[in-house]
Design a protein around this motif. Structure first.
Motif, mmCIF file in Angstrom:
data_model
loop_
_atom_site.group_PDB
_atom_site.id
_atom_site.type_symbol
_atom_site.label_atom_id
_atom_site.label_comp_id
_atom_site.label_asym_id
_atom_site.label_seq_id
_atom_site.Cartn_x
_atom_site.Cartn_y
_atom_site.Cartn_z
ATOM 1 N N LEU A 148 0.807 -1.225 0.000
ATOM 2 C CA LEU A 148 0.000 0.000 0.000
ATOM 3 C C LEU A 148 0.837 1.272 0.000
ATOM 4 N N VAL A 149 2.147 1.144 0.163
ATOM 5 C CA VAL A 149 2.989 2.337 0.255
ATOM 6 C C VAL A 149 2.904 3.208 -1.005
ATOM 7 N N PRO A 150 3.005 2.655 -2.230
ATOM 8 C CA PRO A 150 2.866 3.515 -3.420
ATOM 9 C C PRO A 150 1.505 4.199 -3.511
ATOM 10 N N ASP A 151 0.422 3.477 -3.131
ATOM 11 C CA ASP A 151 -0.904 4.102 -3.159
ATOM 12 C C ASP A 151 -0.980 5.251 -2.164
ATOM 13 N N LEU A 152 -0.399 5.041 -0.980
ATOM 14 C CA LEU A 152 -0.390 6.104 0.019
ATOM 15 C C LEU A 152 0.399 7.299 -0.487
ATOM 16 N N TYR A 153 1.512 7.041 -1.140
ATOM 17 C CA TYR A 153 2.314 8.133 -1.711
ATOM 18 C C TYR A 153 1.494 8.925 -2.732
ATOM 19 N N GLY A 154 0.717 8.234 -3.528
ATOM 20 C CA GLY A 154 -0.126 8.923 -4.508
ATOM 21 C C GLY A 154 -1.160 9.820 -3.852
ATOM 22 N N VAL A 155 -1.770 9.329 -2.763
ATOM 23 C CA VAL A 155 -2.761 10.138 -2.046
ATOM 24 C C VAL A 155 -2.092 11.350 -1.413
ATOM 25 N N LEU A 156 -0.915 11.135 -0.845
ATOM 26 C CA LEU A 156 -0.184 12.252 -0.242
ATOM 27 C C LEU A 156 0.173 13.296 -1.298
ATOM 28 N N GLY A 157 0.535 12.831 -2.499
ATOM 29 C CA GLY A 157 0.853 13.770 -3.575
ATOM 30 C C GLY A 157 -0.350 14.595 -3.967
ATOM 31 N N THR A 158 -1.508 13.954 -4.087
ATOM 32 C CA THR A 158 -2.736 14.682 -4.428
ATOM 33 C C THR A 158 -3.090 15.695 -3.347
ATOM 34 N N ALA A 159 -2.814 15.344 -2.092
ATOM 35 C CA ALA A 159 -3.131 16.230 -0.968
ATOM 36 C C ALA A 159 -2.033 17.266 -0.715
ATOM 37 N N GLY A 160 -0.937 17.201 -1.470
ATOM 38 C CA GLY A 160 0.158 18.139 -1.262
ATOM 39 C C GLY A 160 0.984 17.846 -0.037
ATOM 40 N N LEU A 161 1.035 16.573 0.370
ATOM 41 C CA LEU A 161 1.739 16.190 1.587
ATOM 42 C C LEU A 161 2.900 15.240 1.323
ATOM 43 N N ASP A 162 3.293 15.088 0.060
ATOM 44 C CA ASP A 162 4.366 14.146 -0.300
ATOM 45 C C ASP A 162 5.727 14.837 -0.254
ATOM 46 N N ARG A 163 6.021 15.500 0.852
ATOM 47 C CA ARG A 163 7.235 16.304 0.941
ATOM 48 C C ARG A 163 8.363 15.505 1.595
ATOM 49 N N ALA A 164 9.552 15.633 1.047
ATOM 50 C CA ALA A 164 10.719 14.938 1.577
ATOM 51 C C ALA A 164 11.809 15.962 1.880
ATOM 52 N N PHE A 165 11.622 16.699 2.952
ATOM 53 C CA PHE A 165 12.580 17.727 3.338
ATOM 54 C C PHE A 165 13.722 17.105 4.142
ATOM 55 N N PRO A 166 14.860 17.790 4.241
ATOM 56 C CA PRO A 166 15.907 17.326 5.154
ATOM 57 C C PRO A 166 15.338 17.186 6.564
ATOM 58 N N LYS A 167 15.832 16.212 7.318
ATOM 59 C CA LYS A 167 15.250 15.920 8.632
ATOM 60 C C LYS A 167 15.196 17.135 9.550
ATOM 61 N N PRO A 168 16.259 17.968 9.663
ATOM 62 C CA PRO A 168 16.150 19.130 10.558
ATOM 63 C C PRO A 168 15.036 20.094 10.153
ATOM 64 N N ILE A 169 14.677 20.112 8.858
ATOM 65 C CA ILE A 169 13.585 20.976 8.398
ATOM 66 C C ILE A 169 12.238 20.334 8.688
ATOM 67 N N SER A 170 12.079 19.064 8.332
ATOM 68 C CA SER A 170 10.787 18.413 8.530
ATOM 69 C C SER A 170 10.452 18.249 10.006
ATOM 70 N N ALA A 171 11.482 18.179 10.866
ATOM 71 C CA ALA A 171 11.251 18.019 12.305
ATOM 72 C C ALA A 171 11.379 19.336 13.069
ATOM 73 N N MET A 172 11.470 20.457 12.367
ATOM 74 C CA MET A 172 11.616 21.751 13.033
ATOM 75 C C MET A 172 10.310 22.134 13.733
ATOM 76 N N SER A 173 10.365 22.357 15.028
ATOM 77 C CA SER A 173 9.184 22.739 15.802
ATOM 78 C C SER A 173 9.065 24.257 15.850
ATOM 79 N N VAL A 174 7.827 24.739 15.675
ATOM 80 C CA VAL A 174 7.575 26.181 15.620
ATOM 81 C C VAL A 174 6.266 26.478 16.335
ATOM 82 N N CYS A 175 6.245 27.499 17.173
ATOM 83 C CA CYS A 175 5.008 27.879 17.848
ATOM 84 C C CYS A 175 4.200 28.833 16.968
ATOM 85 N N ALA A 176 3.015 29.181 17.428
ATOM 86 C CA ALA A 176 2.122 30.029 16.633
ATOM 87 C C ALA A 176 2.614 31.468 16.521
ATOM 88 N N GLY A 177 3.361 31.939 17.528
ATOM 89 C CA GLY A 177 3.856 33.309 17.487
ATOM 90 C C GLY A 177 2.739 34.337 17.482
#
Length: 612
Positions: free
Chosen positions: A410-439
């Motif tokens: 199911l991994v390729p199908d999930l990747y396709g759904v994430l792509g359609t939803a705009g969530l198929d992002r593969a950022f460097p780990k420090p970027i994807s795990a960067m925590s930010v408050c609302a400010g």
């Protein structure tokens, strides 16, 4: 594939203006009832008694009618997890998600509530909650009722209460955990939230469970931290830490007990809570957290009181935990991952897909930058997961989602759904795990626009230095004020919003923190290094990491990363910390994302932090 029946009845919503059918932003037509008028089957949620829900709804009605002052209404709504945002009359609801675990149907319910009643955005927090922003007053009750229909609630999401209990998100899936604390946390949450003593505290109380050696939940920086341990005889339990916390005066917790069995976690919590209630500083919110009580009494004296209190409560407060059966077991046949559609899929798989301990199943991370996503995207993902029989999701302390037990097929199908939803992002780990408050975008206590500052850092994600292997150990966190909702004091590289002035003109800046190490009772806080103006923050990060990557050994561990980075960071600060004259660069004195607004701290509110 046919959809499995959900564990709870689906959310049913409707705005009175939309008639009998509501077409959400995903184009899905659903029959909806008016959540403000619908009859709720009681008990909808055992953690929110009907009497309490009805009492709060009556407080909302009376405030709308002018029968309650703003202070009276604040006292009623904050313990229910409802905060006023920066804009007057606009509110945020914080949904409690114990251990960050929820069903796909519940996530779909939250997305629909945000879509219909709020801003159309879902926000995940560092405490593994869900926040719905942009709720007008008239939508508070319909939104909370809608959430209740899927088993979600906001009780205890704010105020002087026991907040959401956090935990490692996926260590039990990948073999790094000593035990799976999720079922235990659910039971502990039920016990604590039905106890009236949990709502009579001098200040909020935060609990964290770390189940792995990496201490993912950062238990040392919680009021009460449980760190999983295994004895030489094979016994499994927890080391107990107390008195930790981050904020204007951060502290690392100390060891309260070296080992307790799982069936004593409530007894431990109740004993600490009683001492906190009896000896804490009521009415002094700046010095009323548990760490200040520990500081005043001394660790040895606090421990002595705690052990005596625990023994006095043991006979009548014994509560052996028998965790409910874990409902998130795999329901598909295991399989390998078939070839996917091209290079982007391979990069995404390498970055976001981890093998579980059971062959043929995978844990898929969905990075949500700064914890934010459109309800349309989240709803589409949740709908796919529910229909595919992937019923469980987990919110991480890094404000991302993890989907466990995904069979390889199911991994390729999930990747396709994430792509359609705009969530198929593969950022460097420090970027994807960067925590930010609302400010200042939402929080009344915010000083700086932390999300806009973080967005400038995200723009650096294509820089080659991110490929340095040791940078996977680099954590980056950005908070808009000293309350540290994004936990920068526990990061390798942290930023805390501040106000500075030059030639009598104020400008936004960030205090730079460096060098936190997370290791249970041996954890250490990041140390302040200086300040950098907000408009130079991204340039500072870019220059610093570029120089560090050039000299850092590729096999550097966290200690070497911190040791090499300190001198380079301070050298870079000296180049970026001085502001230009206001007359020559007036834009420099305005915050990122607020080019037309003069920077000031005069609009800060009182005590309603909406970010953590």
């Amino acid at each position: 594939m046919s959809a499995r029946a959900p564990a709870v009845m689906p959310i049913i919503l409707r705005s009175t203006e939309l008639g009998n059918f509501y077409t959400n932003s995903r184009g899905c037509a659903r029959f909806l009832q008016d959540a403000s008028q619908m009859e709720l089957e009681e008990p909808v949620n055992a953690l929110l008694p009907a009497s309490m829900r009805l009492a709060f709804e009556e407080e909302v009605r009376r405030f709308e009618a002018g029968e309650r002052t703003e202070d009276e209404f604040r006292n009623a709504r904050v313990p229910m997890g409802v905060y006023e945002q920066r804009d007057r009359g606009v509110f945020m609801a914080r949904v409690r998600i114990p251990a960050g675990r929820l069903t796909a149907y519940q996530l779909m319910a939250a997305a629909d509530a945000a879509d219909l009643y709020g801003s159309g955005q879902i926000h995940l927090t560092t405490r593994q909650d869900i926040q719905l922003h942009g709720l007008p007053l008239k939508h508070i009750v319909p939104a909370l009722r809608a959430l209740l229909k899927s088993g979600l609630h906001t009780r205890g999401g704010g105020g002087n209460t026991i907040r959401n209990i956090t935990c490692c998100a996926a260590c039990d899936l990948t073999g790094e955990a000593i035990l799976d604390a999720g079922p235990l946390i659910r039971r502990l949450t039920e016990k604590l939230m039905l106890d009236t003593e949990s709502y009579r505290l001098p200040r909020k109380l935060k609990i964290a469970f770390s189940t792995c050696p990496a201490d993912c939940a950062e238990a040392a920086f919680a009021d009460i931290g449980f760190v999983a341990r295994e004895t030489s005889g094979g016994g499994i339990g927890f080391q107990v830490l107390a008195g930790g916390g981050l904020g204007a005066k951060s502290a690392r917790g100390f060891e309260l007990e070296p080992f307790v069995p799982p069936d004593e976690v409530y007894l431990v919590t109740a004993a600490v809570r009683k001492i906190f209630c009896e000896r804490g500083k009521f009415g002094d919110k700046h010095h009323s957290r548990l760490r200040f009580l520990v500081e005043d009494a001394g660790a040895d004296e606090f421990k002595k009181r705690y052990l005596a209190e625990k023994e006095s409560m043991r006979d009548w407060l014994a509560w052996p935990i028998v965790p409910d059966s874990y409902a998130g077991r795999p329901s598909h046949d295991p399989s390998g991952i078939p070839p996917g559609p091209g290079y982007n899929f391979r990069v995404w798989k390498k970055t976001c897909v981890a093998e579980q301990t059971v062959n043929g199943y995978y844990a898929v991370t969905v990075p949500l930058l700064m914890g934010d996503a459109a309800s349309e995207s989240i709803g589409a993902l949740a709908e796919f997961l529910w229909k595919a029989g992937l019923g469980e999701l987990r919110i991480t302390p890094q404000q991302n989602l993890v989907i466990p037990h995904v069979p390889g097929a199911l991994v390729p199908d999930l990747y396709g759904v994430l792509g359609t939803a705009g969530l198929d992002r593969a950022f460097p780990k420090p970027i994807s795990a960067m925590s930010v408050c609302a400010g200042t975008g939402a929080c009344q206590l915010g000083i700086c626009r932390s999300k806009d500052a973080a967005a400038e850092i995200i723009k650096l994600s294509d820089r080659p230095y991110w490929r340095h292997p040791a940078f996977r150990r680099l954590s980056i966190r950005v908070s808009g004020c000293p309350n540290q909702c994004a936990r920068p004091g526990a990061a390798v590289l942290g930023f805390i919003g501040a106000a500075r002035s030059h030639d009598g003109v104020a400008y936004p800046a960030y205090q730079v923190m460096w060098g936190a190490k997370i290791s249970g009772a041996l954890s250490r806080l990041a140390e302040p290094q200086g300040t950098v103006p907000a408009r130079r923050l991204a340039g500072f990060v870019d220059g610093f990491l570029d120089r560090l990557a050039a000299v850092l050994p590729r096999d550097a561990d966290i200690n070497l990363l911190i040791r090499y980075g300190g001198p380079i960071l301070r050298a870079c600060l000296s180049q970026f910390q001085d502001p230009p004259a206001y007359a020559s660069t007036p834009l420099f004195y305005r915050d990122i994302g607020a080019d037309e607004t003069l920077f000031t701290t005069l609009s800060r509110g009182e005590g309603e932090c909406a970010a953590g």
